[in-house]
Design an enzyme around this catalytic site. Structure first.
Site, short mmCIF file in Angstrom:
data_model
loop_
_atom_site.label_atom_id
_atom_site.label_comp_id
_atom_site.label_asym_id
_atom_site.label_seq_id
_atom_site.Cartn_x
_atom_site.Cartn_y
_atom_site.Cartn_z
N ASP A 34 22.31 -14.07 -13.62
CA ASP A 34 22.25 -12.69 -12.97
C ASP A 34 23.49 -12.56 -11.91
N LEU A 36 23.47 -10.56 -9.71
CA LEU A 36 22.97 -9.94 -8.31
C LEU A 36 23.66 -8.66 -7.88
N THR A 37 24.00 -7.77 -8.72
CA THR A 37 24.45 -6.21 -8.28
C THR A 37 23.46 -5.75 -7.68
N THR A 126 18.04 0.27 -26.13
CA THR A 126 17.45 1.20 -25.47
C THR A 126 17.16 2.38 -26.40
N ASP A 127 16.16 3.40 -26.26
CA ASP A 127 16.19 4.33 -27.34
C ASP A 127 17.28 5.57 -26.98
N GLU A 128 17.78 5.38 -25.99
CA GLU A 128 18.91 6.17 -25.59
C GLU A 128 20.12 6.28 -26.46
N TYR A 151 26.46 5.57 -20.20
CA TYR A 151 25.68 4.37 -20.47
C TYR A 151 24.98 4.25 -21.70
N ALA A 153 26.40 5.28 -24.70
CA ALA A 153 27.35 4.90 -25.45
C ALA A 153 27.87 3.43 -25.32
N LYS A 155 25.71 1.19 -24.45
CA LYS A 155 24.83 0.25 -25.22
C LYS A 155 24.68 0.32 -26.53
N VAL A 207 13.84 17.29 -8.61
CA VAL A 207 13.38 17.29 -10.24
C VAL A 207 14.75 18.02 -10.81
N ASN A 250 8.95 15.62 -17.25
CA ASN A 250 9.21 14.90 -15.80
C ASN A 250 8.21 15.52 -15.05
N ARG A 274 21.13 17.02 -14.10
CA ARG A 274 21.94 15.93 -14.74
C ARG A 274 22.87 16.38 -15.92
P1 NAD Z 1 18.07 -3.48 -13.75
O1 NAD Z 1 19.29 -2.61 -13.47
O2 NAD Z 1 16.84 -3.05 -12.98
O3 NAD Z 1 18.57 -4.80 -13.90
C1 NAD Z 1 19.64 -5.17 -14.50
C2 NAD Z 1 19.88 -6.62 -13.91
O4 NAD Z 1 21.45 -7.19 -14.50
C3 NAD Z 1 20.30 -6.78 -12.63
O5 NAD Z 1 19.44 -7.90 -12.08
C4 NAD Z 1 21.66 -7.09 -12.22
O6 NAD Z 1 22.07 -7.93 -11.39
C5 NAD Z 1 21.93 -7.52 -13.71
N1 NAD Z 1 23.62 -7.66 -13.97
C6 NAD Z 1 24.19 -6.46 -13.93
N2 NAD Z 1 25.52 -6.53 -14.39
C7 NAD Z 1 25.71 -8.02 -14.62
C8 NAD Z 1 26.63 -8.63 -15.07
N3 NAD Z 1 27.79 -8.42 -15.43
N4 NAD Z 1 26.39 -10.14 -15.14
C9 NAD Z 1 24.97 -10.94 -15.09
N5 NAD Z 1 24.11 -9.96 -14.73
C10 NAD Z 1 24.43 -8.58 -14.42
O7 NAD Z 1 17.93 -3.09 -15.62
P2 NAD Z 1 16.23 -2.94 -16.23
O8 NAD Z 1 15.72 -1.62 -16.05
O9 NAD Z 1 15.63 -4.11 -15.90
O10 NAD Z 1 17.06 -2.87 -17.70
C11 NAD Z 1 17.05 -4.24 -18.13
C12 NAD Z 1 17.62 -4.04 -19.96
O11 NAD Z 1 16.71 -3.42 -20.48
C13 NAD Z 1 18.96 -3.31 -19.93
O12 NAD Z 1 19.72 -3.89 -20.73
C14 NAD Z 1 18.74 -1.72 -20.05
O13 NAD Z 1 19.58 -1.21 -20.84
C15 NAD Z 1 17.50 -1.96 -21.00
N6 NAD Z 1 16.50 -1.08 -21.11
C16 NAD Z 1 16.04 -0.49 -19.89
C17 NAD Z 1 14.93 0.57 -19.77
C18 NAD Z 1 14.19 1.05 -18.73
O14 NAD Z 1 13.43 1.89 -18.70
N7 NAD Z 1 14.51 0.50 -17.38
C19 NAD Z 1 14.50 0.82 -21.03
C20 NAD Z 1 14.85 0.54 -22.28
C21 NAD Z 1 15.97 -0.64 -22.11
O1 DAU Z 2 14.84 5.49 -22.39
C1 DAU Z 2 15.11 4.45 -21.64
C2 DAU Z 2 16.14 4.44 -20.56
O2 DAU Z 2 15.40 5.13 -19.67
C3 DAU Z 2 16.94 3.11 -20.11
O3 DAU Z 2 17.68 2.77 -21.23
C4 DAU Z 2 17.41 3.40 -18.94
O4 DAU Z 2 18.15 2.10 -18.55
C5 DAU Z 2 16.71 4.08 -17.87
O5 DAU Z 2 17.25 4.11 -16.79
C6 DAU Z 2 16.19 5.05 -18.48
O6 DAU Z 2 16.85 6.40 -18.66
P1 DAU Z 2 16.44 7.84 -17.80
O7 DAU Z 2 17.80 8.47 -17.50
O8 DAU Z 2 15.64 8.27 -18.90
O9 DAU Z 2 15.64 7.35 -16.51
P2 DAU Z 2 15.68 8.00 -15.11
O10 DAU Z 2 14.55 7.37 -14.29
O11 DAU Z 2 16.95 7.96 -14.50
O12 DAU Z 2 15.11 9.53 -15.24
C7 DAU Z 2 14.08 9.87 -15.99
C8 DAU Z 2 14.04 11.26 -16.24
O13 DAU Z 2 13.73 12.07 -14.99
C9 DAU Z 2 15.20 12.11 -16.70
O14 DAU Z 2 14.99 13.22 -17.62
C10 DAU Z 2 15.99 12.29 -15.24
C11 DAU Z 2 14.88 12.81 -14.45
N1 DAU Z 2 15.27 12.59 -13.11
C12 DAU Z 2 15.53 11.60 -12.56
C13 DAU Z 2 15.85 11.14 -11.38
C14 DAU Z 2 16.31 9.85 -10.81
C15 DAU Z 2 14.87 13.74 -12.24
O15 DAU Z 2 14.22 14.82 -12.60
N2 DAU Z 2 14.95 13.37 -10.81
C16 DAU Z 2 15.41 12.38 -10.34
O16 DAU Z 2 15.81 12.17 -9.15
#
Ligand code: NAD
Ligand code: DAU
Length: 336
Positions: A34, A36-37, A126-128, A151, A153, A155, A207, A250, A274
């Site tokens: 990792d 550690l961003t 991701t589903d995105e 993001y 694109a 993925k 929101v 939301n 957004r």
């Molecule tokens: P996160 O942002 O919490 O964590 C990402 C981690 O990757 C961090 O620990 C960061 O330090 C590390 N990282 C970033 N760039 C790096 C690099 N160049 N080399 C090594 N490490 C690096 O993300 P998350 O929410 O835990 O998501 C994890 C994975 O799951 C991602 O691939 C994301 O696309 C996918 N995903 C997330 C969600 C969600 O809802 N959070 C849903 C579906 C899929």
């Molecule tokens: O669907 C999977 C994805 O879900 C992952 O691939 C991404 O890594 C993860 O970040 C997440 O993306 P979203 O854009 O859906 O998540 P976020 O938590 O940023 O936002 C969820 C919804 O809430 C979205 O419709 C935007 C809205 N939102 C978000 C924030 C941060 C708000 O209304 N207010 C906010 O302050």
């Protein structure tokens, strides 16, 4: 013994995965790479840092020399690539780092896996990548990709590269595409932890737009159980959607958090939307259920209550993030 390179294991989903798998299994050795961003936090892993089947390496998946060294030194048999820039809003502000980590980084892992030969490469997607839905229908694995944010694109590009490495070179790739996760250790920029922490601090809950955007929520442990199943039994070359059939607007989530914390709806603040905001996600997980027997274990109501309680109990964890103190943890622990 599976020797698994877990990338991004200090982030939200990766750290939950490592904590879970080391608690439940003895047949895995985990190398956590990792960078550690801002999103990586070793405090998420304090329970396993001295575990005999675990080692941490601070480094970048884009560093091909380091990645080759790790494959060779630890005789890696499996990769789970969680590492990514994961926040949509940040990708709208600046896309370059998303391309670098999510596309180039995945490519370097794939090249290295091709060179050394491994048993399985699980790409966490991701589903995105499917884009946005209207009021009806669900994403299936066969839905054409139509990513809308930088993001998404990046993925989608990584997914295509992974499938191309399977098709062209026989790299044993499997892809998971999961919906929105929530649970402990989620970085407070994401909707659910942001809502909880702002409510606890009596700050406004932003929101976006009309608040009627729909996300399909899954508890992080349920996602990780699916990842584990795909690691063990997922068919090479396949894509598996993962979701728990929990569509919520939301604004419903906002009201639920406020109600559970006994706070006033006056904290709600509708803010500028957004750009390019996807209206609705809904994921069809029939394939993983039928082929691998996966089912989510947690109900939204119970897992949300547990999540809110976790943030209440772990104030120190998020206060250190908000103050930036967590960034020093690695230095204090390993570089003193
Ligand atoms: P996160 O942002 O919490 O964590 C990402 C981690 O990757 C961090 O620990 C960061 O330090 C590390 N990282 C970033 N760039 C790096 C690099 N160049 N080399 C090594 N490490 C690096 O993300 P998350 O929410 O835990 O998501 C994890 C994975 O799951 C991602 O691939 C994301 O696309 C996918 N995903 C997330 C969600 C969600 O809802 N959070 C849903 C579906 C899929
Ligand atoms: O669907 C999977 C994805 O879900 C992952 O691939 C991404 O890594 C993860 O970040 C997440 O993306 P979203 O854009 O859906 O998540 P976020 O938590 O940023 O936002 C969820 C919804 O809430 C979205 O419709 C935007 C809205 N939102 C978000 C924030 C941060 C708000 O209304 N207010 C906010 O302050």
């Amino acid at each position: 013994m599976k020797k698994i390179l877990v990338t991004g294991g200090a982030g939200f989903i990766g750290s939950n995965f490592i904590n879970y798998i080391l608690k439940t299994r003895k047949d895995v050795f985990i190398v956590n790479l990792d960078k550690l961003t801002y999103a990586g936090n070793l405090k998420n892993l304090t329970g396993v840092e001295n575990h005999p089947n675990y080692t941490f390496i601070k480094g970048d998946i884009v560093n091909d020399e380091l990645v080759r060294y790790i494959f060779q030194k630890y005789r890696i048999t499996h990769v789970i690539n969680f590492a990514a820039e994961s926040h949509v809003d940040r990708s709208i502000l600046g896309s370059e780092i998303f391309f670098r980590t999510n596309v180039l980084g995945t490519n370097i892992l794939l090249e290295t896996a091709k060179y050394f030969g491994i048993e399985k490469f699980v790409q966490i997607s991701t589903d995105e990548v499917y884009g946005s839905l209207g009021p009806e229908g669900q994403f299936e694995e066969t839905t054409p990709l139509q990513p809308n944010s930088p993001y998404a694109a990046s993925k989608a590009a990584a997914d295509m590269m992974a499938l191309a490495f399977h098709h062209t070179y026989g790299v044993p790739v499997v892809i998971t595409r999961c919906s929105n996760n929530y649970g402990q250790y989620q970085f407070p920029e994401k909707l659910i932890p942001l809502l909880i922490i702002n409510s606890l601090n009596d700050q406004k809950l932003p929101v976006y737009g009309d608040g009627l955007y729909v996300r399909d929520w899954i508890y992080v442990i349920d996602h990780n159980k699916a990842v584990e199943l795909v690691l063990d039994e997922g068919k090479i070359g396949e894509v598996y959607n993962v979701g728990a059939n929990t569509e919520k607007r939301n604004i419903e989530i906002v009201k639920l958090v406020l109600k559970q914390l006994g706070k006033s709806e006056e904290l709600i603040e509708f803010v500028k939307d957004r750009p390019g905001h996807d209206r609705r996600y809904a994921i069809n997980s029939k394939k993983i259920k039928k082929q691998l027997g996966w089912e989510p274990d947690y109900s939204f109501e119970n897992a949300m209550r547990d999540t809110i309680n976790w943030y209440i109990k772990n104030e120190k964890w998020w206060k250190e993030i908000i103050s930036g103190e967590y960034i020093n943890y690695y230095k204090l622990q390993y570089q003193a």
